[in-house]
Write an enzyme that holds these catalytic residues in place. Sequence first.
Site, PDB file in Angstrom:
ATOM      1  N   VAL A  16      45.065  37.226  29.886  1.00  0.00           N
ATOM      2  CA  VAL A  16      44.440  36.735  28.660  1.00  0.00           C
ATOM      3  C   VAL A  16      45.260  37.147  27.427  1.00  0.00           C
ATOM      4  CG1 VAL A  16      42.398  37.020  27.176  1.00  0.00           C
ATOM      5  CG2 VAL A  16      42.125  36.649  29.639  1.00  0.00           C
ATOM      6  N   ASP A  35      49.512  47.681  24.882  1.00  0.00           N
ATOM      7  CA  ASP A  35      49.038  47.845  26.260  1.00  0.00           C
ATOM      8  C   ASP A  35      49.378  49.272  26.673  1.00  0.00           C
ATOM      9  OD1 ASP A  35      48.474  45.586  28.767  1.00  0.00           O
ATOM     10  OD2 ASP A  35      48.953  47.665  29.290  1.00  0.00           O
ATOM     11  N   LYS A  40      54.804  48.131  31.814  1.00  0.00           N
ATOM     12  CA  LYS A  40      54.593  46.726  31.462  1.00  0.00           C
ATOM     13  C   LYS A  40      55.223  46.419  30.099  1.00  0.00           C
ATOM     14  CE  LYS A  40      50.982  43.516  32.098  1.00  0.00           C
ATOM     15  NZ  LYS A  40      49.590  43.316  32.426  1.00  0.00           N
ATOM     16  N   THR A  88      37.463  44.005  32.780  1.00  0.00           N
ATOM     17  CA  THR A  88      36.049  44.383  32.951  1.00  0.00           C
ATOM     18  C   THR A  88      35.722  44.194  34.438  1.00  0.00           C
ATOM     19  OG1 THR A  88      35.574  42.137  32.168  1.00  0.00           O
ATOM     20  CG2 THR A  88      35.135  43.932  30.643  1.00  0.00           C
ATOM     21  N   CYS A 263      37.661  36.595  37.903  1.00  0.00           N
ATOM     22  CA  CYS A 263      36.501  36.050  37.191  1.00  0.00           C
ATOM     23  C   CYS A 263      35.357  35.640  38.106  1.00  0.00           C
ATOM     24  CB  CYS A 263      36.942  34.852  36.360  1.00  0.00           C
ATOM     25  SG  CYS A 263      38.113  35.299  35.077  1.00  0.00           S
ATOM     26  N   ARG A 334      44.439  38.976  43.343  1.00  0.00           N
ATOM     27  CA  ARG A 334      43.261  39.845  43.208  1.00  0.00           C
ATOM     28  C   ARG A 334      42.037  39.170  43.834  1.00  0.00           C
ATOM     29  NH1 ARG A 334      43.322  41.079  36.868  1.00  0.00           N
ATOM     30  NH2 ARG A 334      43.740  38.837  36.904  1.00  0.00           N
TER      31      ARG A 334
END
Length: 419
Positions: A16, A35, A40, A88, A263, A334
């Site tokens: 995102v 970040d 990264k 999250t 998601c 994932r």
Amino acid sequence: MSKFSIDLGVIGLGYVGLPLVVESTNSGLSVFGFDNNSEKINDLNNGNSPIEDISDNELKESLSNGLLLSDSPEQLKDCEHIVISVPTPLTDYQPDLSYVKEAAKSIGENISKEQIVILESTTYPGTTIEVLIPEIEEVSGLKAGKDFYVGYSPERIDPGNEVWGFKNTPKVISGIDETSTEKIKEFYEKIIDEVVVVSGTREAEMVKLLENTYRHVNIAFINELAVLCNMLEIDIWEVIDAAKTKPFGFESFRPGPGVGGHCIPIDPNYLSFKTRQIGKPVRFVELAQEINNTMPTYIVGRVLEMMNKLGKPMNNSSILLFGVAYKKDISDTRESPALHIIENLQSQGVNIGFYDPFVDELDTSVPINKEKDLSKISKYDLILFHTPHSQFEEINFEEIEVPIFDATGVEYLKNSERI
Ligand SMILES: NC(=O)c1ccc[n+]([C@@H]2O[C@H](COP(=O)([O-])OP(=O)(O)OC[C@H]3O[C@@H](n4cnc5c(N)ncnc54)[C@H](O)[C@@H]3O)[C@@H](O)[C@H]2O)c1
């Protein structure tokens, strides 16, 4: 004239956050990305993008146009707007807001008066007001609505989607009060074609959960019908193709090996968590989870049936997974159903290989073999077609002699055994 030297600061540069910093820089904003993963940041600053939607060249161009990326949050204090796009996840099946709280702490420690803070991470209704704001206020000693502005805007990015991207996907926004809403609307209008205002942050948080639960439930419904149609010896694909000719009142979903990613399998749990606080389960969510979670086992059962028909025992056989990402044209594995399928097959003594041009390695308990090309394909007893990457359309499957079980129902494998 703004008192801030940077238009936008983004916390969390993943699927995102990275498109957000790159696209906003392209739209002419000055942007800072933070970040806390130093490796990264190093990679990104060297122009290496880990996600398919942003090419290395796009990233390099943004960097040369002034995009600043750091593993230290100090420069957040110079940013007029701060967007939070941290994970999250679920921990022990419960919403885990520790990353949001950590991001709130970084804001609280580097806050400037008049800043506009927007949460974009997916979460349950109430998070912005009950979790984000108290954390920022406690660390900073400032007051939301008086010293700084706050809102919530769900992220709708669909990795790998070439039609609906960052700019042309309408953006739902909200604020904790009128001024916050107005400022947040003004901001997104600079970078997104259409902004949709809802009355409060709880409504905006709920929008995202409605959208993803809708997908989760409908995928479960079509998966259940696929299983039942197979038992009734009815071709589910023919049924779907015919049903979707109805020009109104029907949206087609496709059966598959299960749901994956950050998601669809996770977000509905955020909804259940919230409704359980008022003593109510979301019955649709629980049923959908039960059905979608059984799909990898169902696929293994169908593979077993096929191997039986071929006269091959599972033990010591070799199966090649074609695609292991959770959906087409991306590298994200994932929560991919492939992981459950592999584990199940391995427990039955199957040697597994995978062919996925997007995925370098897979984190499995028993190591598996990555096939870099199709030269050794004949050593496999069966191909399990798991993820329909677009580039697989170029392969001439007629020339492949290994039997195929297709868990995705693509047109070009019509003659294989299908889900
Ligand atoms: N991936 C999607 O397609 C998608 C779509 C819509 C919404 N979302 C939601 O957006 C949020 C982010 O998802 P994502 O897929 O981009 O996650 P991600 O794991 O790809 O990226 C998150 C980034 O945040 C960083 N991070 C974690 N904690 C941090 C902290 N305290 N400070 C600074 N950086 C921190 C991580 O190092 C990582 O780079 C989630 O809530 C997700 O549900 C994701």
